[in-house]
Write an enzyme that holds these catalytic residues in place. Sequence first.
Site, PDB file in Angstrom:
ATOM      1  N   GLY A 155       0.821  -1.211   0.000  1.00  0.00           N
ATOM      2  CA  GLY A 155       0.000   0.000   0.000  1.00  0.00           C
ATOM      3  C   GLY A 155       0.855   1.262   0.000  1.00  0.00           C
ATOM      4  O   GLY A 155       2.039   1.224   0.298  1.00  0.00           O
ATOM      5  N   ASP A 174       0.868   2.015   8.988  1.00  0.00           N
ATOM      6  CA  ASP A 174       0.278   1.547  10.252  1.00  0.00           C
ATOM      7  C   ASP A 174       1.296   1.486  11.394  1.00  0.00           C
ATOM      8  O   ASP A 174       0.924   1.242  12.527  1.00  0.00           O
ATOM      9  CB  ASP A 174      -0.329   0.149  10.075  1.00  0.00           C
ATOM     10  CG  ASP A 174      -1.514   0.149   9.119  1.00  0.00           C
ATOM     11  OD1 ASP A 174      -1.983   1.239   8.780  1.00  0.00           O
ATOM     12  OD2 ASP A 174      -1.950  -0.947   8.722  1.00  0.00           O
ATOM     13  N   GLY A 183      -5.185   1.312  10.094  1.00  0.00           N
ATOM     14  CA  GLY A 183      -4.651   0.512  11.188  1.00  0.00           C
ATOM     15  C   GLY A 183      -5.338  -0.833  11.151  1.00  0.00           C
ATOM     16  O   GLY A 183      -6.375  -1.041  11.767  1.00  0.00           O
ATOM     17  N   ARG A 184      -4.769  -1.722  10.337  1.00  0.00           N
ATOM     18  CA  ARG A 184      -5.392  -3.024  10.123  1.00  0.00           C
ATOM     19  C   ARG A 184      -5.340  -3.872  11.400  1.00  0.00           C
ATOM     20  O   ARG A 184      -6.337  -4.384  11.858  1.00  0.00           O
ATOM     21  CB  ARG A 184      -4.603  -3.741   9.033  1.00  0.00           C
ATOM     22  CG  ARG A 184      -5.370  -4.699   8.201  1.00  0.00           C
ATOM     23  CD  ARG A 184      -4.401  -5.543   7.412  1.00  0.00           C
ATOM     24  NE  ARG A 184      -3.848  -4.869   6.240  1.00  0.00           N
ATOM     25  CZ  ARG A 184      -4.375  -4.927   5.034  1.00  0.00           C
ATOM     26  NH1 ARG A 184      -5.488  -5.576   4.854  1.00  0.00           N
ATOM     27  NH2 ARG A 184      -3.790  -4.329   4.021  1.00  0.00           N
ATOM     28  N   TYR A 224      -7.744   7.078   2.674  1.00  0.00           N
ATOM     29  CA  TYR A 224      -6.879   7.167   1.488  1.00  0.00           C
ATOM     30  C   TYR A 224      -6.322   8.572   1.295  1.00  0.00           C
ATOM     31  O   TYR A 224      -5.245   8.734   0.728  1.00  0.00           O
ATOM     32  CB  TYR A 224      -7.628   6.686   0.236  1.00  0.00           C
ATOM     33  CG  TYR A 224      -7.866   5.195   0.265  1.00  0.00           C
ATOM     34  CD1 TYR A 224      -6.801   4.313   0.141  1.00  0.00           C
ATOM     35  CD2 TYR A 224      -9.131   4.675   0.456  1.00  0.00           C
ATOM     36  CE1 TYR A 224      -6.990   2.945   0.204  1.00  0.00           C
ATOM     37  CE2 TYR A 224      -9.333   3.303   0.509  1.00  0.00           C
ATOM     38  CZ  TYR A 224      -8.259   2.441   0.390  1.00  0.00           C
ATOM     39  OH  TYR A 224      -8.447   1.080   0.458  1.00  0.00           O
TER      40      TYR A 224
HETATM   41  N1  LIG Z   1       4.933 -14.262   2.814  1.00  0.00           N
HETATM   42  C1  LIG Z   1       5.277 -13.657   1.662  1.00  0.00           C
HETATM   43  N2  LIG Z   1       6.230 -14.188   0.858  1.00  0.00           N
HETATM   44  C2  LIG Z   1       6.587 -13.590  -0.296  1.00  0.00           C
HETATM   45  N3  LIG Z   1       6.030 -12.431  -0.739  1.00  0.00           N
HETATM   46  C3  LIG Z   1       5.080 -11.859   0.002  1.00  0.00           C
HETATM   47  C4  LIG Z   1       4.650 -12.429   1.241  1.00  0.00           C
HETATM   48  N4  LIG Z   1       3.679 -11.637   1.765  1.00  0.00           N
HETATM   49  C5  LIG Z   1       3.504 -10.626   0.875  1.00  0.00           C
HETATM   50  N5  LIG Z   1       4.353 -10.742  -0.169  1.00  0.00           N
HETATM   51  C6  LIG Z   1       4.451  -9.848  -1.328  1.00  0.00           C
HETATM   52  O1  LIG Z   1       4.858  -8.554  -0.885  1.00  0.00           O
HETATM   53  C7  LIG Z   1       4.167  -7.538  -1.606  1.00  0.00           C
HETATM   54  C8  LIG Z   1       3.517  -6.567  -0.662  1.00  0.00           C
HETATM   55  O2  LIG Z   1       2.781  -7.242   0.339  1.00  0.00           O
HETATM   56  P1  LIG Z   1       1.524  -6.557   1.058  1.00  0.00           P
HETATM   57  O3  LIG Z   1       1.113  -7.423   2.181  1.00  0.00           O
HETATM   58  O4  LIG Z   1       0.490  -6.240   0.036  1.00  0.00           O
HETATM   59  O5  LIG Z   1       2.042  -5.145   1.533  1.00  0.00           O
HETATM   60  P2  LIG Z   1       3.096  -4.718   2.623  1.00  0.00           P
HETATM   61  O6  LIG Z   1       4.434  -5.080   2.150  1.00  0.00           O
HETATM   62  O7  LIG Z   1       2.909  -3.266   2.688  1.00  0.00           O
HETATM   63  O8  LIG Z   1       2.716  -5.433   3.887  1.00  0.00           O
HETATM   64  C9  LIG Z   1       3.187  -8.237  -2.516  1.00  0.00           C
HETATM   65  O9  LIG Z   1       3.683  -8.210  -3.838  1.00  0.00           O
HETATM   66  C10 LIG Z   1       3.103  -9.657  -1.972  1.00  0.00           C
HETATM   67  O10 LIG Z   1       2.904 -10.631  -2.991  1.00  0.00           O
HETATM   68  O1  LIG Z   2      -6.937  -0.702   0.029  1.00  0.00           O
HETATM   69  P1  LIG Z   2      -5.490  -1.074   0.008  1.00  0.00           P
HETATM   70  O2  LIG Z   2      -4.711  -0.318  -0.971  1.00  0.00           O
HETATM   71  O3  LIG Z   2      -5.292  -2.543  -0.099  1.00  0.00           O
HETATM   72  O4  LIG Z   2      -4.877  -0.633   1.395  1.00  0.00           O
HETATM   73  C1  LIG Z   2      -5.526  -0.722   2.605  1.00  0.00           C
HETATM   74  C2  LIG Z   2      -4.594  -1.101   3.705  1.00  0.00           C
HETATM   75  O5  LIG Z   2      -3.306  -0.596   3.612  1.00  0.00           O
HETATM   76  C3  LIG Z   2      -2.812  -0.271   4.898  1.00  0.00           C
HETATM   77  O6  LIG Z   2      -2.559   1.081   4.897  1.00  0.00           O
HETATM   78  C4  LIG Z   2      -1.571  -0.975   5.265  1.00  0.00           C
HETATM   79  O7  LIG Z   2      -0.948  -1.396   4.134  1.00  0.00           O
HETATM   80  P2  LIG Z   2       0.441  -2.096   4.077  1.00  0.00           P
HETATM   81  O8  LIG Z   2       0.255  -3.533   4.431  1.00  0.00           O
HETATM   82  O9  LIG Z   2       0.837  -1.872   2.672  1.00  0.00           O
HETATM   83  O10 LIG Z   2       1.349  -1.379   5.045  1.00  0.00           O
HETATM   84  C5  LIG Z   2      -3.899  -0.677   5.879  1.00  0.00           C
HETATM   85  O11 LIG Z   2      -4.026   0.146   6.966  1.00  0.00           O
HETATM   86  C6  LIG Z   2      -5.113  -0.700   5.013  1.00  0.00           C
HETATM   87  O12 LIG Z   2      -6.024  -1.640   5.458  1.00  0.00           O
END
Ligand SMILES: Nc1ncnc2c1ncn2[C@@H]1O[C@H](COP(=O)(O)OP(=O)(O)O)[C@@H](O)[C@H]1O
Ligand SMILES: O=P(O)(O)OC[C@H]1O[C@](O)(COP(=O)(O)O)[C@@H](O)[C@@H]1O
Length: 473
Positions: A101, A220, A264-265, A376
């Site tokens: 995000g 977050d 804040g998930r 957002y």
């Molecule tokens: N356990 C994992 N192993 C490998 N890639 C992951 C894993 N979890 C998430 N990703 C990849 O990392 C990227 C971002 O993950 P996401 O959860 O959407 O956001 P954030 O990094 O902000 O927590 C995505 O492209 C996702 O496919």
């Molecule tokens: O609607 P989107 O783009 O998936 O993002 C929403 C989520 O992104 C967050 O900002 C956190 O995102 P990240 O996991 O990328 O840090 C959450 O608080 C929210 O639920």
Amino acid sequence: MGSSPNSKPKIIRGSAGYVLEDVPHMADYIPDIPTYSNPLQNNPAYSVVKQYFVHVDDSVPQKIIANKDSPRGVHFRRAGPRQRVYFESDDVQAAIVTCGGLCPGLNTVIRELVCALYHMYGVKKILGINGGYKGFYAHNTITLTPKSVNDIHKRGGTILGSSRGGHDTTKIVDSIQDRGINQVFIIGGDGTQRGADRIFEEIRRRRLKVAVVGIPKTIDNDIPVIDKSFGFDTAVEEAQRAINAAHVEAESGENGIGVVKLMGRYSGFIAMYATLASRDVDCCLIPESPFHLEGPGGLFEFTEKRLKENGHMVIVIAEGAGQELVSESIQSLNKQDASGNKLLQDVGLWISQKIKDYFNKQKRMTINLKYIDPTYMIRAVPSNASDNVYCTLLAQSAVHGAMAGYTGFTSGLVNGRQTYIPFYRITEGQNKVIITDRMWARLLSSTNQPSFTIAKTVSEEKREEEANGHISE
Ligand SMILES: Nc1ncnc2c1ncn2[C@@H]1O[C@H](COP(=O)(O)OP(=O)(O)O)[C@@H](O)[C@H]1O
Ligand SMILES: O=P(O)(O)OC[C@H]1O[C@](O)(COP(=O)(O)O)[C@@H](O)[C@@H]1O
Ligand SMILES: [Mg+2]
């Protein structure tokens, strides 16, 4: 071929309980790797700085509160430029990617990575990967220069684009190898750092001379170990505008109630800090602190009390708060996003409707409730001044670490110092508001809201006592 790849944590122990949770180095799996003197020593801006290079043994303690008998505890490698580097400037092909995000400051980090590589180390080949992890194999790349990134820190979002899902380790590492990339800077949250760890492991398995560096991003503030994430201050500041609007609306109507939903998930840091900063908030609800609506000590009772006392009220709710209550009343579909994160129900809408129903239908009382969802808008703004400085230091530290041959690490602030943290420490848990800590107590005393947990525990205790035949007065 040297010794076999080893992805076990590198733990170094010293005297008086000193522990260094070290980060991997390319020399761990590539034998006889050549080193070069750091080009920074010829840079007029830095050559005058006394002790500019960081001592190889410098480390930063994770915990700084100590007493006379406590062991020295866990330390992380101090970030910064080293006297010897493991890349020649002309040989570096760097790549930058943003995943997950949005967060204020992404563009500043991109800008400062490019400027540090170019101006400090004379690296001229820098690629931007478009659209997150899948961009390595499914999208085009763009060439980044100090000129092309000059103004981007004034804009929100990321000029590279971002995405969820699409992490395919083999395809990504194939693309890194095919493009001749030897330094990868990966900006993203907990999911991204997990993905970066997989990329690092595969690179080590293939014994490639490629540094994999993470830069922690999360609005977050839920990444563990680090003091706070970049963009968090900006988010808290921007949230004030929504809270102010909610307060103005609430004050101006009969029994006015302003409800503001913030991001804040799983962690309620933005809601907690925005509440503490504002002083206009009457009640702050976060995922870590369960609450209840009805009965003694519940939200309805408190709302009624505040309306009677003040004629208006402001409620701040983090998006992940009360999800168990929402699921009880709305059928939960258990949907996930492309990265596997649970999609949440809109708790702001839900709680607004519950409050309206309670006062209009049960209490036959007129209220004026205004619901504001600025989530957002908060995430999309450019970073503020202090986050810009923070992003700069994170980016420069990341570049110094890669040039020094370190890999498989996240660049992070620990107790106000830049450090290199092994991926496993970043991905093993989540930073959460601890509701038995002083900070949450400060919040409770500033809002004077009920401590729902305590109320619940007391009533649970009472029920248990009654079940055991003890009737309390
Ligand atoms: N356990 C994992 N192993 C490998 N890639 C992951 C894993 N979890 C998430 N990703 C990849 O990392 C990227 C971002 O993950 P996401 O959860 O959407 O956001 P954030 O990094 O902000 O927590 C995505 O492209 C996702 O496919
Ligand atoms: O609607 P989107 O783009 O998936 O993002 C929403 C989520 O992104 C967050 O900002 C956190 O995102 P990240 O996991 O990328 O840090 C959450 O608080 C929210 O639920
Ligand atoms: Mg995440």
